[in-house]
Design a protein around this motif. Sequence first.
Motif, PDB file in Angstrom:
ATOM      1  N   VAL A  91      19.459  -0.167   4.404  1.00 34.05           N
ATOM      2  CA  VAL A  91      18.386  -0.111   5.397  1.00 34.05           C
ATOM      3  C   VAL A  91      17.018  -0.105   4.722  1.00 34.05           C
ATOM      4  CG1 VAL A  91      17.415   1.202   7.322  1.00 34.05           C
ATOM      5  CG2 VAL A  91      19.888   1.097   7.011  1.00 34.05           C
ATOM      6  N   SER A  92      16.914   0.512   3.550  1.00 34.24           N
ATOM      7  CA  SER A  92      15.608   0.607   2.895  1.00 34.24           C
ATOM      8  C   SER A  92      14.995  -0.749   2.555  1.00 34.24           C
ATOM      9  CB  SER A  92      15.699   1.491   1.644  1.00 34.24           C
ATOM     10  OG  SER A  92      16.588   0.956   0.683  1.00 34.24           O
ATOM     11  N   GLY A  97       0.830  -1.198   0.000  1.00 34.18           N
ATOM     12  CA  GLY A  97       0.000   0.000   0.000  1.00 34.18           C
ATOM     13  C   GLY A  97       0.862   1.244   0.000  1.00 34.18           C
ATOM     14  N   PRO A  98       0.306   2.393   0.332  1.00 36.32           N
ATOM     15  CA  PRO A  98       1.051   3.663   0.271  1.00 36.32           C
ATOM     16  C   PRO A  98       2.366   3.656   1.038  1.00 36.32           C
ATOM     17  CG  PRO A  98      -1.277   4.089   0.571  1.00 36.32           C
ATOM     18  CD  PRO A  98      -1.111   2.604   0.681  1.00 36.32           C
ATOM     19  N   ALA A  99       2.400   3.038   2.211  1.00 35.32           N
ATOM     20  CA  ALA A  99       3.635   3.025   2.996  1.00 35.32           C
ATOM     21  C   ALA A  99       4.745   2.272   2.275  1.00 35.32           C
ATOM     22  CB  ALA A  99       3.394   2.395   4.370  1.00 35.32           C
ATOM     23  N   SER A 100       4.415   1.113   1.708  1.00 39.46           N
ATOM     24  CA  SER A 100       5.428   0.342   0.987  1.00 39.46           C
ATOM     25  C   SER A 100       5.796   1.018  -0.328  1.00 39.46           C
ATOM     26  CB  SER A 100       4.943  -1.088   0.734  1.00 39.46           C
ATOM     27  OG  SER A 100       3.772  -1.096  -0.050  1.00 39.46           O
ATOM     28  N   TRP A 101       4.844   1.719  -0.958  1.00 41.75           N
ATOM     29  CA  TRP A 101       5.162   2.457  -2.189  1.00 41.75           C
ATOM     30  C   TRP A 101       6.201   3.533  -1.897  1.00 41.75           C
ATOM     31  CZ3 TRP A 101      -0.678   3.548  -3.563  1.00 41.75           C
ATOM     32  CH2 TRP A 101      -1.295   2.333  -3.885  1.00 41.75           C
ATOM     33  N   LEU A 102       6.010   4.238  -0.786  1.00 44.52           N
ATOM     34  CA  LEU A 102       6.965   5.279  -0.405  1.00 44.52           C
ATOM     35  C   LEU A 102       8.334   4.664  -0.121  1.00 44.52           C
ATOM     36  CD1 LEU A 102       7.647   8.199   0.338  1.00 44.52           C
ATOM     37  CD2 LEU A 102       6.794   7.734   2.657  1.00 44.52           C
ATOM     38  N   ALA A 103       8.359   3.544   0.609  1.00 44.14           N
ATOM     39  CA  ALA A 103       9.625   2.889   0.938  1.00 44.14           C
ATOM     40  C   ALA A 103      10.341   2.414  -0.326  1.00 44.14           C
ATOM     41  CB  ALA A 103       9.374   1.712   1.874  1.00 44.14           C
ATOM     42  N   LEU A 104       9.593   1.834  -1.266  1.00 47.42           N
ATOM     43  CA  LEU A 104      10.183   1.394  -2.531  1.00 47.42           C
ATOM     44  C   LEU A 104      10.709   2.580  -3.333  1.00 47.42           C
ATOM     45  CD1 LEU A 104       7.649  -1.361  -3.679  1.00 47.42           C
ATOM     46  CD2 LEU A 104      10.109  -1.700  -3.320  1.00 47.42           C
TER      47      LEU A 104
END
Length: 401
Positions: A261-262, A221-228
């Motif tokens: 870390v990402s 979702g949005p959180a993982s999209w930002l992390a990617l």
Amino acid sequence: MTYPALALLGAGIALVAGLVVWGLAAVRRTSPLASLGASRRHWVAVGITVLVLFVLTAIFDNVMITLELFHYAPELVSGVSIGVAPLEDFAYPLAAALLLPALWALLARGGAERQRAFSQLLLSSRPVSWINTAFPFGAAYLLTTREIDWVLVLGFLYFLIPYNLAMYGINDVFDYDSDLANPRKGGLEGALLAPRLHRVTLWTAALTNIPFLVLLALAGGPASWLALAVSVFAVIAYSAKGLRFKERPFLDSITSSTHFVSPAIVGLTLAGAEFTLPLVLILGAFFVWGMAAHAFGAIQDIGPDREAGIHSVATVIGARATARLALVLWLLAGVAMLLTPWPGPLAAIIVVPYLLNCAPWWNVTDETSGRTNVAWRRFIWLNFLSGALATLILITEWTPA
């Protein structure tokens, strides 16, 4: 996607690839007898390999599952098992046994030029460091979900190879001119990519990364999209022309640490983890460790970097200050782990080998900075020790009392 579907897809692709490459190789042989003999030898070797890998998988899968190191969501597996190991787990050794000989045959068919190009691409991805990005993702995801599913497998494979090909391949392309003057390049510590391979490297990185990124984005979702997005941007920004964060002192160490870390943050966000204070402390310790690693690694390149006009944390503050900065950062990483809940404090011991490796260079000068390459090579292998220690600590945390 269910686990059986993923396993069937992977094994199917491997089988088709193996048959196609074997068929192309057989067509090249003028003698039917030679073709038949080669085919028999090929499939006998594949069969023996599959048998050995199946036995090893059956043994170690059963041991790890029995020890409750991980489990599978019942609704995502077929229910067919060998012992307690799901049948789907055997798709991986089967795919490896089919794909690797096919890849070898394909390279041999392409001649020496294609083999050299492939070896350069492989070298450019730094195989010795693949696990440094795959492990954080896998550990973060698995510790959160306590399950093996297709997202874990897909993410682990992505951060194992395509991600590293992009990260290091892009770097080797845009650093070619300075790498010519760097004696470290051309071996374990990085490829010296010929200009004719630059476009191929960039296209290969793009084509191998995009499908994985799309699938991982669909899984989150949005959180993982930002992390990617942050992860991919850091990979590109570090080396690409126009950004070149590697030439911005201190930002270079921050960006480099983000590379490692990402993947863990991607794993956590995909798994829906809650970012508690202890978790933030662990990630902070990891990030500080990564900055120390980059800074220390930059010392050995002070000479070549200055000749090429490249600015780094080490060229700006000098070898001695950089070595001392790395020591302080590694020490901070250890202190941060002492503040985490048990068994987190055990991980503080992981920084000790790095401190011992770096401490002898407390008074290193710019003139003797190149000699730190000995310690840097030792650092590469220390990472495997750290991974082993971290795994033991994770097992301690995971195994029920």
